[in-house]
Design a protein around this motif. Sequence first.
Motif, PDB file in Angstrom:
ATOM      1  N   GLU A  91       0.819  -1.221   0.000  1.00  0.00           N
ATOM      2  CA  GLU A  91       0.000   0.000   0.000  1.00  0.00           C
ATOM      3  C   GLU A  91       0.847   1.262   0.000  1.00  0.00           C
ATOM      4  O   GLU A  91       0.348   2.357  -0.238  1.00  0.00           O
ATOM      5  N   PHE A 108       0.533   5.881   1.468  1.00  0.00           N
ATOM      6  CA  PHE A 108      -0.758   6.568   1.396  1.00  0.00           C
ATOM      7  C   PHE A 108      -1.647   6.342   2.615  1.00  0.00           C
ATOM      8  O   PHE A 108      -2.250   7.300   3.128  1.00  0.00           O
ATOM      9  N   PRO A 109      -1.773   5.107   3.139  1.00  0.00           N
ATOM     10  CA  PRO A 109      -2.621   4.939   4.325  1.00  0.00           C
ATOM     11  C   PRO A 109      -2.170   5.797   5.503  1.00  0.00           C
ATOM     12  O   PRO A 109      -2.989   6.348   6.231  1.00  0.00           O
ATOM     13  N   TYR A 118      -3.235   9.549   4.940  1.00  0.00           N
ATOM     14  CA  TYR A 118      -4.652   9.797   5.181  1.00  0.00           C
ATOM     15  C   TYR A 118      -5.000   9.635   6.657  1.00  0.00           C
ATOM     16  O   TYR A 118      -5.823  10.378   7.191  1.00  0.00           O
ATOM     17  N   TYR A 167     -10.660   1.493   9.662  1.00  0.00           N
ATOM     18  CA  TYR A 167      -9.808   1.978   8.571  1.00  0.00           C
ATOM     19  C   TYR A 167      -8.628   1.036   8.356  1.00  0.00           C
ATOM     20  O   TYR A 167      -8.285   0.679   7.227  1.00  0.00           O
ATOM     21  N   SER A 173     -12.139   8.429   1.533  1.00  0.00           N
ATOM     22  CA  SER A 173     -12.449   8.451   0.097  1.00  0.00           C
ATOM     23  C   SER A 173     -11.412   7.644  -0.692  1.00  0.00           C
ATOM     24  O   SER A 173     -11.699   7.089  -1.749  1.00  0.00           O
ATOM     25  N   TYR A 174     -10.189   7.553  -0.141  1.00  0.00           N
ATOM     26  CA  TYR A 174      -9.133   6.731  -0.745  1.00  0.00           C
ATOM     27  C   TYR A 174      -9.546   5.260  -0.788  1.00  0.00           C
ATOM     28  O   TYR A 174      -9.194   4.518  -1.703  1.00  0.00           O
ATOM     29  N   THR A 225     -12.586   4.255  -3.436  1.00  0.00           N
ATOM     30  CA  THR A 225     -12.236   4.043  -4.848  1.00  0.00           C
ATOM     31  C   THR A 225     -12.051   2.569  -5.172  1.00  0.00           C
ATOM     32  O   THR A 225     -11.971   2.194  -6.340  1.00  0.00           O
ATOM     33  N   ARG A 226     -11.973   1.700  -4.153  1.00  0.00           N
ATOM     34  CA  ARG A 226     -11.815   0.259  -4.381  1.00  0.00           C
ATOM     35  C   ARG A 226     -13.158  -0.432  -4.612  1.00  0.00           C
ATOM     36  O   ARG A 226     -13.191  -1.600  -4.984  1.00  0.00           O
TER      37      ARG A 226
END
Length: 405
Positions: free
Chosen positions: A14, A17-18, A21, A54, A94-95, A98-99
């Motif tokens: 990943e 990015f995680p 956010y 999350y 929102s990241y 998208t999945r």
Amino acid sequence: MNLNKFNQVFPKEEGIFPYIYLANMCIPLFFMLREPTETLYPGLLLLLIFVIVYRQIFWSSKFLILFVVVELVITLVLSYFYDPLYLYIVFVFSYLMTRLQWKWLYWLCGSYAIFSLILIYQTVFPDHLILIVSFLPPVFGGAILPFIMKASLRYKELNEDLKRVAEELRIKSEEKERLEESKKRMLADLSHDLKTPMTTIQGYSKALYDNFVEDEEQRRRYLKYIYDKSIRVTDLIDELFIFSKLDNPDSLINKQEQDLCEFLRQLIVEFYEMFAEKEMELNIEIPSKRIVYSFDQKLFYRAISNILENTIKYNPLQTNVFISLKESKDLLVIEIGDDGTGIREDLAETLFEPFVRGDKSRMNDGGTGLGLAITRKIVQKHNGRVYVDTNPTRGSTNFIIELPI
């Protein structure tokens, strides 16, 4: 060590990015800590649940929809009972949205937009209308997320299409240059292969014409030279004609369903005496059953015989020759191998090119240099492929023809 600990929180694939956010959660946490005691602990509990959910999304992807719904509900609850500005938390997950599949993305984003507008109407309207501007980014951003994604994907597809087209043009350009170079080399080799016997024919015929040869035996020998060289020129022209005909994509072949096993057995019988003359031992593995296949018998005879002739011509006495036909689920495989002289790896890659011979010393061996090139064209006309294995499980060289069933 630190990286390993990080990877225990989120998968290494990943990236960062995680973490970026998740760092945005510091902002709602800061505002939550300013709440009075009676509302602080329930709010902190909701934020803790949000962070756990999350993180779990990255390890339990099959519950993705459920977890995103939980995040969406927590965001709306915090916005309704604490402060509408908590709607900004939507940018944290929102990241993850998208999945989702498109249908779920539309439903969740649409639901979020509707509930957000209802919440804003109940908490802001009509006393604090000026604050509505502050809520436009999360509401608008969450609502149009699917459309942004589709535009982004479309742009990515167009970009990939352009890259693919550019790569195809580059490959075609290189292929065109290679073909032009191959044609130039082929014409040069052809002119050389024609010039050599023609020079011999001219020289001997002139000697005979000018009566320079008085001895009858020598005269007959000169005539034999002329005859042999004329045969070579004729063979070369015939081979070139066949090669050019097969090279034409519009040329048709006469395919008929026949027993491939019986065809190979008859072909080997015709070459048996040639193998016997060089004391070669044949190891034949052809199924006794019928294997019916649609092929052009005349052309396929030429394709196989070209390989067999080379096997006989370019190997020493008492060479072991292996000929087999094997049937798999989607392929018929013909193998013609030997434990003779062998072929170098670098030459094996170009062996099926026109006028390429397995040994530079064989330039004047009487061959045309088109035999294996014709074999490849014939096999390609049957939607198959032919190649050389220079390191087979047995022997030193193995010609392999693969035909699709």
